[in-house]
Scaffold this motif. Structure first.
Motif, PDB file in Angstrom:
ATOM      1  N   GLY A 454       0.822  -1.199   0.000  1.00 43.66           N
ATOM      2  CA  GLY A 454       0.000   0.000   0.000  1.00 43.66           C
ATOM      3  C   GLY A 454       0.856   1.249   0.000  1.00 43.66           C
ATOM      4  N   ALA A 455       0.239   2.361   0.425  1.00 46.65           N
ATOM      5  CA  ALA A 455       0.940   3.648   0.432  1.00 46.65           C
ATOM      6  C   ALA A 455       1.343   4.083   1.831  1.00 46.65           C
ATOM      7  CB  ALA A 455       0.043   4.713  -0.199  1.00 46.65           C
ATOM      8  N   LYS A 456       1.081   3.230   2.846  1.00 46.10           N
ATOM      9  CA  LYS A 456       1.355   3.607   4.234  1.00 46.10           C
ATOM     10  C   LYS A 456       2.425   2.742   4.883  1.00 46.10           C
ATOM     11  CE  LYS A 456      -1.531   7.007   4.283  1.00 46.10           C
ATOM     12  NZ  LYS A 456      -1.029   8.389   4.442  1.00 46.10           N
ATOM     13  N   GLU A 457       3.249   2.116   4.042  1.00 41.30           N
ATOM     14  CA  GLU A 457       4.440   1.384   4.498  1.00 41.30           C
ATOM     15  C   GLU A 457       4.118   0.259   5.474  1.00 41.30           C
ATOM     16  OE1 GLU A 457       7.368   4.206   5.799  1.00 41.30           O
ATOM     17  OE2 GLU A 457       7.710   4.942   3.769  1.00 41.30           O
ATOM     18  N   THR A 458       3.071  -0.484   5.193  1.00 41.65           N
ATOM     19  CA  THR A 458       2.779  -1.686   5.961  1.00 41.65           C
ATOM     20  C   THR A 458       3.742  -2.784   5.539  1.00 41.65           C
ATOM     21  OG1 THR A 458       0.437  -1.100   6.076  1.00 41.65           O
ATOM     22  CG2 THR A 458       1.025  -3.394   6.534  1.00 41.65           C
TER      23      THR A 458
END
Length: 602
Positions: A454-458
């Motif tokens: 994703g875009a939230k660095e999971t």
């Protein structure tokens, strides 16, 4: 904005520790979603009253007492959720279903929590995410770029950490294109594996409910819950009827021949795909170039042939009254079906039959297990698509439109970022029923290309081949004469067992060569002290053959639980304590294969 790790394993741990409750989580997600209003993600975000029945039910049960207890998910708004409007991104089409789609019902029964209904290309007609009266959906990495479609809001809401997984639909690529553009796993299951009852049809004979996830293990868990045969859906198929050919231990991967690698002039996309090929070579995979024109030709049938008529059938009555209220591009595409005849339908059927035969012959002759293609040739800005809505959309479907027509399972997987920092990826596909094998492969490879989802660095989890054994097999650990290349390995092969992985035990075992003969045998004994890790192989053994296999095992050996180095447990060979009398301890060698290389001759 408060960020949480919403992967299924992390969420389960937070619930178990009492660090989080479903009610608190949903409050945070609703607040976070409002921060992204300008992304046009949701057509309907559930309010507190609408969520209450789901939350109350969970609060009356033990944490993690259901497979998806408290797991938030987003639903594409052409899939019904009871008592919540379904619009298919067309305001005049809005209806209020009294019951949920079968796939949604199964997820709710498993404890999942609906966050909202997501934006989409109207009537699921498009791969861009811009064909909606609720506004274009924006890319999670670059606001000016398209999100991909038609399952646009489902993908971007996951990429922005507003849910743990999401549902899309995938007729021509709608569950894969947005995954590639937002750094996600996009699973397009085999046709009929997930029920389409309660889904607004696009091309009904080809429609599939798809799954967006942060990693392949999460996608697998969602698939296990949702893939249920539905007697009320005439297109539903039993899992047991989907049995593709067995793969090689290390799958042989086909790639399009160089003449069929189309990137529409996008050198950054081309570079990424070539790098992916190089990475697989370096990882030891065998790749074979395959003549690919038959697949590319089939892709053109979906919009250039009679299957457009199915889109018209789905909304014919609505179009007769409200065609002027439809998105102009969507309306024009579907209206084109009025010029098709019954003869055209037969011509399309014959063309598809020919393509099915051609592609199957190429597949069989090449000896591949699965194919890998770019997910899309390129990516475009919202402005680009507004200037050329049909032409650019057509390019995006180059490697996606043929999948359902040819009855494949497919999974889109990220392969890193282009030099302009936009995410991109590849798609692996194989015959229907290959869903678990594809998930296992993407799980093995995902972290080789990206470390976060994703875009939230999971964080992307470590690969775990055991995750993807199906319900018809049991993981079986072997440590000696049943290893590959050793005398008793044939007992596994004859029973249809397949190697899952080579790994080690937890550092809690002592290892012996037993004194019994004529075949040299090891003894694995768990100890409370002075134990070490011992190399072993884990095989997937068909359950119906486990009994006959057990009958071959001589005393003092038997089957019990063996703890692996990652903390999980599988069935495996263990030795009774009396069996080590007169045995030679070989713990220090680290495994049977090492011991046999250095063992002195008798």
């Amino acid at each position: 904005m408060h960020e949480l790790n919403l992967t299924l394993s992390a969420l389960k741990q937070q619930y178990q520790n009492g660090d989080l409750t479903p009610r608190a989580l949903m409050k945070v997600l609703r607040e976070n979603a409002q921060e992204y209003d300008n992304y046009n993600l949701f057509i309907h975000l559930l309010n507190e009253n609408e969520l209450e029945p789901y939350l109350s039910r969970l609060e009356n049960s033990e944490p993690n007492s259901l497979p998806l207890w408290g797991v938030p998910f987003v639903i594409k708004d052409n899939i019904d959720l009871a008592n919540i409007p379904t619009t298919a991104a067309c305001k005049e089409f809005t209806n209020l279903p009294t019951e949920s789609a079968t796939v949604v019902t199964k997820l709710l029964e498993a404890g999942a929590l609906p966050v909202g209904k997501s934006n989409l290309d109207q009537f699921a007609t498009g791969l861009v995410g811009t064909r909606s009266p609720y506004g274009p959906c924006h890319n999670s990495f670059d606001f000016k770029m398209i999100s991909g479609g038609s399952s646009s809001g489902s993908a971007v809401s996951l990429a922005l950490n507003l849910c743990s997984f999401s549902l899309g639909t995938d007729t021509a690529g709608s569950g894969r294109v947005p995954a590639a553009f937002n750094n996600l796993i996009g699973l397009k299951p085999s046709k009929g594996l997930l029920s389409t009852k309660g889904v607004v049809p696009a091309v009904r004979s080809q429609d599939v409910v798809s799954i967006f996830a942060l990693n392949s293990q999460d996608a697998y868990d969602v698939l296990q819950v949702s893939a249920v045969f539905d007697t009320e859906d005439e297109f539903s198929r039993h899992k047991s009827n989907l049995t593709p050919p067995a793969w090689n231990t290390k799958p042989v991967i086909g790639i399009p021949d160089k003449a069929s690698r189309i990137f529409a002039g996008d050198t950054l996309a081309e570079d990424n795909f070539e790098q992916a090929i190089s990475t697989l070579h370096n990882l030891g995979f065998e790749l074979k170039e395959v003549p690919f024109q038959a697949w590319l030709g089939t892709a053109k049938l979906l919009y250039g042939g009679a299957w457009v008529a199915e889109r018209y059938v789905a909304v014919e009555e609505f179009m007769q009254k409200h065609e002027q209220q439809m998105d102009p591009t969507v309306g024009a595409i579907i209206a084109g079906a009025r010029n098709l005849s019954a003869a055209d339908a037969y011509k399309g059927s014959y063309a598809l039959q020919k393509a099915q035969r051609q592609t199957q012959l190429i597949w069989d002759e090449s000896g591949i297990d699965c194919m890998m293609t770019p997910t899309t040739p390129s990516i475009y800005s919202i402005e680009d698509v507004e200037n050329d809505p049909i032409g650019l959309n057509s390019i995006l479907g180059t490697y996606t439109n043929f999948m359902n027509l040819l009855d494949y399972a497919a999974i889109a997987m990220p392969t890193g970022f282009r030099k302009d920092d936009l995410p991109t990826g590849v798609t692996f596909f194989a015959p229907a029923g290959s869903d678990n094998a594809l998930l296992k492969l993407s799980d093995e490879l995902h972290k080789e290309f990206v470390s976060t989802a994703g875009a939230k660095e999971t964080k992307v989890p470590d690969a775990n081949g055991l995750y993807f054994t199906n319900s018809q097999t049991i993981p079986l650990a072997v440590v000696g004469a049943h290893l590959m290349g050793f005398p008793l390995n044939s007992q596994l092969i004859e029973r249809g067992a397949k190697l899952i992985k080579i790994t080690k035990t937890a550092p809690k075992y002592q290892f012996y060569e037993l004194s019994s003969r004529p075949i040299l045998k090891p003894g694995l004994v768990k100890t409370s002290s002075q134990g070490e890790s011992i190399e072993l192989e884990v095989w997937a053994m068909p359950k119906q053959h486990l009994g006959s296999f057990l009958a071959l095992i001589p005393s003092p050996l038997g089957l019990g639980k063996v703890e692996l180095i990652d903390g999980s447990e599988v069935v495996g060979f263990i030795c009774e304590p009396c069996g080590i009398e007169g045995a030679t301890e070989i713990t220090q060698t680290g495994g049977w294969r090492n011991w046999m290389k250095q063992r002195p001759a008798d």
